[in-house]
Design a protein around this motif. Structure first.
Motif, PDB file in Angstrom:
ATOM      1  N   GLU A   1      70.856 -20.265  25.636  1.00  0.00           N
ATOM      2  CA  GLU A   1      70.729 -21.451  24.773  1.00  0.00           C
ATOM      3  C   GLU A   1      72.078 -21.797  24.112  1.00  0.00           C
ATOM      4  OE1 GLU A   1      67.215 -21.344  22.228  1.00  0.00           O
ATOM      5  OE2 GLU A   1      68.346 -22.529  20.769  1.00  0.00           O
ATOM      6  N   ILE A   2      72.781 -20.753  23.660  1.00  0.00           N
ATOM      7  CA  ILE A   2      74.089 -20.998  23.017  1.00  0.00           C
ATOM      8  C   ILE A   2      75.057 -21.575  24.054  1.00  0.00           C
ATOM      9  CG2 ILE A   2      76.081 -19.880  21.907  1.00  0.00           C
ATOM     10  CD1 ILE A   2      74.020 -17.829  20.725  1.00  0.00           C
ATOM     11  N   ASN A   3      75.046 -21.022  25.247  1.00  0.00           N
ATOM     12  CA  ASN A   3      75.928 -21.536  26.306  1.00  0.00           C
ATOM     13  C   ASN A   3      75.588 -22.985  26.641  1.00  0.00           C
ATOM     14  OD1 ASN A   3      77.462 -19.250  26.545  1.00  0.00           O
ATOM     15  ND2 ASN A   3      76.202 -18.346  28.157  1.00  0.00           N
ATOM     16  N   ASN A   4      74.295 -23.277  26.759  1.00  0.00           N
ATOM     17  CA  ASN A   4      73.884 -24.644  27.106  1.00  0.00           C
ATOM     18  C   ASN A   4      74.240 -25.646  26.010  1.00  0.00           C
ATOM     19  OD1 ASN A   4      72.905 -23.845  29.545  1.00  0.00           O
ATOM     20  ND2 ASN A   4      70.796 -23.604  28.841  1.00  0.00           N
ATOM     21  N   SER A   5      74.337 -25.163  24.775  1.00  0.00           N
ATOM     22  CA  SER A   5      74.649 -26.076  23.670  1.00  0.00           C
ATOM     23  C   SER A   5      76.109 -26.540  23.733  1.00  0.00           C
ATOM     24  CB  SER A   5      74.400 -25.384  22.323  1.00  0.00           C
ATOM     25  OG  SER A   5      75.458 -24.487  22.021  1.00  0.00           O
ATOM     26  N   GLY A   6      76.939 -25.791  24.465  1.00  0.00           N
ATOM     27  CA  GLY A   6      78.364 -26.145  24.572  1.00  0.00           C
ATOM     28  C   GLY A   6      79.164 -25.752  23.337  1.00  0.00           C
ATOM     29  N   ALA A   7      78.530 -24.993  22.410  1.00  0.00           N
ATOM     30  CA  ALA A   7      79.220 -24.648  21.157  1.00  0.00           C
ATOM     31  C   ALA A   7      80.478 -23.824  21.414  1.00  0.00           C
ATOM     32  CB  ALA A   7      78.269 -23.876  20.243  1.00  0.00           C
ATOM     33  N   GLN A   8      81.509 -24.092  20.585  1.00  0.00           N
ATOM     34  CA  GLN A   8      82.748 -23.290  20.639  1.00  0.00           C
ATOM     35  C   GLN A   8      82.824 -22.305  19.482  1.00  0.00           C
ATOM     36  OE1 GLN A   8      83.258 -27.119  20.589  1.00  0.00           O
ATOM     37  NE2 GLN A   8      85.367 -27.200  21.335  1.00  0.00           N
ATOM     38  N   VAL A   9      82.014 -22.572  18.454  1.00  0.00           N
ATOM     39  CA  VAL A   9      82.040 -21.699  17.267  1.00  0.00           C
ATOM     40  C   VAL A   9      80.627 -21.165  17.035  1.00  0.00           C
ATOM     41  CG1 VAL A   9      82.481 -21.606  14.774  1.00  0.00           C
ATOM     42  CG2 VAL A   9      83.911 -23.049  16.243  1.00  0.00           C
ATOM     43  N   LEU A  10      80.540 -19.849  16.868  1.00  0.00           N
ATOM     44  CA  LEU A  10      79.231 -19.225  16.651  1.00  0.00           C
ATOM     45  C   LEU A  10      79.251 -18.481  15.314  1.00  0.00           C
ATOM     46  CD1 LEU A  10      76.415 -18.318  17.646  1.00  0.00           C
ATOM     47  CD2 LEU A  10      77.555 -16.407  18.806  1.00  0.00           C
ATOM     48  N   LEU A  11      78.382 -18.903  14.410  1.00  0.00           N
ATOM     49  CA  LEU A  11      78.252 -18.216  13.119  1.00  0.00           C
ATOM     50  C   LEU A  11      76.977 -17.386  13.173  1.00  0.00           C
ATOM     51  CD1 LEU A  11      79.074 -21.210  10.720  1.00  0.00           C
ATOM     52  CD2 LEU A  11      80.665 -19.624  11.827  1.00  0.00           C
ATOM     53  N   VAL A  12      77.118 -16.077  12.938  1.00  0.00           N
ATOM     54  CA  VAL A  12      75.978 -15.166  13.080  1.00  0.00           C
ATOM     55  C   VAL A  12      75.643 -14.547  11.725  1.00  0.00           C
ATOM     56  CG1 VAL A  12      75.053 -13.183  14.322  1.00  0.00           C
ATOM     57  CG2 VAL A  12      76.738 -14.643  15.447  1.00  0.00           C
ATOM     58  N   ALA A  13      74.423 -14.792  11.254  1.00  0.00           N
ATOM     59  CA  ALA A  13      74.015 -14.316   9.918  1.00  0.00           C
ATOM     60  C   ALA A  13      72.863 -13.323  10.047  1.00  0.00           C
ATOM     61  CB  ALA A  13      73.617 -15.501   9.043  1.00  0.00           C
ATOM     62  N   LEU A  14      73.198 -12.108  10.455  1.00  0.00           N
ATOM     63  CA  LEU A  14      72.165 -11.065  10.584  1.00  0.00           C
ATOM     64  C   LEU A  14      72.413  -9.919   9.616  1.00  0.00           C
ATOM     65  CD1 LEU A  14      72.022 -10.710  14.495  1.00  0.00           C
ATOM     66  CD2 LEU A  14      70.553 -12.118  13.070  1.00  0.00           C
ATOM     67  N   GLY A  15      73.474 -10.009   8.814  1.00  0.00           N
ATOM     68  CA  GLY A  15      73.859  -8.898   7.938  1.00  0.00           C
ATOM     69  C   GLY A  15      74.684  -7.872   8.712  1.00  0.00           C
ATOM     70  N   VAL A  16      75.373  -7.012   7.931  1.00  0.00           N
ATOM     71  CA  VAL A  16      76.215  -5.942   8.502  1.00  0.00           C
ATOM     72  C   VAL A  16      75.346  -4.725   8.781  1.00  0.00           C
ATOM     73  CG1 VAL A  16      78.106  -4.354   7.941  1.00  0.00           C
ATOM     74  CG2 VAL A  16      78.242  -6.734   7.200  1.00  0.00           C
ATOM     75  N   PRO A  17      75.391  -4.063   9.937  1.00  0.00           N
ATOM     76  CA  PRO A  17      76.303  -4.311  11.056  1.00  0.00           C
ATOM     77  C   PRO A  17      75.637  -5.047  12.223  1.00  0.00           C
ATOM     78  CG  PRO A  17      75.352  -2.145  11.322  1.00  0.00           C
ATOM     79  CD  PRO A  17      74.687  -2.765  10.118  1.00  0.00           C
ATOM     80  N   LYS A  18      74.369  -5.532  11.974  1.00  0.00           N
ATOM     81  CA  LYS A  18      73.638  -6.160  13.089  1.00  0.00           C
ATOM     82  C   LYS A  18      74.433  -7.288  13.716  1.00  0.00           C
ATOM     83  CE  LYS A  18      68.674  -5.715  12.682  1.00  0.00           C
ATOM     84  NZ  LYS A  18      67.460  -6.322  12.208  1.00  0.00           N
ATOM     85  N   GLN A  19      75.021  -8.129  12.870  1.00  0.00           N
ATOM     86  CA  GLN A  19      75.723  -9.305  13.394  1.00  0.00           C
ATOM     87  C   GLN A  19      76.934  -8.895  14.240  1.00  0.00           C
ATOM     88  OE1 GLN A  19      76.119 -11.079   9.534  1.00  0.00           O
ATOM     89  NE2 GLN A  19      78.038 -10.068   9.070  1.00  0.00           N
ATOM     90  N   GLU A  20      77.664  -7.866  13.789  1.00  0.00           N
ATOM     91  CA  GLU A  20      78.845  -7.411  14.539  1.00  0.00           C
ATOM     92  C   GLU A  20      78.411  -6.800  15.874  1.00  0.00           C
ATOM     93  OE1 GLU A  20      78.591  -6.926  11.154  1.00  0.00           O
ATOM     94  OE2 GLU A  20      80.123  -8.446  10.769  1.00  0.00           O
TER      95      GLU A  20
END
Ligand code: UDP
Length: 240
Positions: free
Chosen positions: A148-167
């Motif tokens: 889905e992220i690839n299909n959106s064509g996004a160049q910037v991805l902000l991930v809000a899962l908390g540390v360290p899940k997001q990393e």
């Protein structure tokens, strides 16, 4: 120098002010590869010393930004005398401001309804950007989300899962995120942007006491904070 100091020194730190750091992040859009940026605090550093996967992830990340007074003090002790604290939440907004017309952004994370609210607030604020999609941070299916992220064509991805899940999520999936140039974990920022959580009052921000305000306003955070502190202090004392 010792092993602890060497590990910290070996990370790709970006030391600078908010404006210059945001410029550098916006410029990464011209890169031909994904850049994993970590806003590094004592929580992730103390976890990295206990967990090999996180340690490798930190070593492989493309940029570490000192976020949090613990990381700043540690870097200063290790000789990075010009280190400034750059709060991730501010850095993100500043970098988004500098991104050119049509840059596509994807928001992933937080509880149901929060990412879409944050997206609405951000799109009203940054009229030059295109918010290409969002997904909440619970109940997602890894491969489908990457598609889905690839299909959106996004160049910037902000991930809000908390540390360290997001990393961990970014590190695991970065080789499949084809168009993303900047991927950054933003912790609880969506909650703040959505208007569901207030950021610390300016006094706490200016005096580097934002962590204290977070504990005062959400006492349930205290045990996690004490655990982090207990993990971080020996690292700080050992590092040279
Ligand atoms: N979160 C999520 N999925 C999870 C765990 C957490 O989307 O499996 C979200 C949570 O709703 C919150 C953010 O991640 O919006 C974490 O915020 P927190 O302030 O706890 O993160 P920190 O900044 O302390 O890492």
């Amino acid at each position: 120098m010792n092993e602890t100091g060497n590990f910290i020194r070996g990370l790709r730190w970006h030391i600078g002010d908010l404006d210059g750091t945001a410029d550098r992040i916006a410029n990464l859009l011209n890169d031909n590869k994904i850049n994993h940026i970590i806003t590094t605090n004592m929580e992730i550093l103390s976890m990295a010393f206990k967990n090999k996967e996180l340690r490798e992830l930190c070593t492989n990340a493309d940029m570490h930004i000192p976020d949090g007074i613990g990381a700043v003090r540690l870097l200063k002790k290790l000789g990075f005398s010009k280190t400034q604290r750059i709060p991730g939440i501010e850095l993100c907004l500043e970098a988004l401001k500098k991104m050119p017309e049509g840059t596509k952004i994807y928001l992933f994370g937080a509880r149901e309804g929060v990412a879409i609210k944050a997206l609405e607030k951000l799109s009203a604020r940054f009229l030059q950007l295109t918010f290409a999609g969002w997904h909440e941070g619970f109940g997602y299916e890894g491969n489908k989300l990457v598609e889905e992220i690839n299909n959106s064509g996004a160049q910037v991805l902000l991930v809000a899962l908390g540390v360290p899940k997001q990393e961990l999520w970014i590190a695991k999936n970065k080789c499949n995120l084809n168009n993303i140039r900047v991927a950054i974990g933003v912790g609880g920022s969506f909650d703040v942007w959505a208007g569901d959580v207030n950021r610390a009052p300016r006094f706490f921000q200016k005096t580097n006491l934002e962590w204290a305000w977070r504990i005062l306003s959400q006492p349930a955070r205290l045990p996690k904070f004490l655990k982090t502190l207990a993990g971080f202090l020996p690292i700080y004392l050992r590092a040279k």
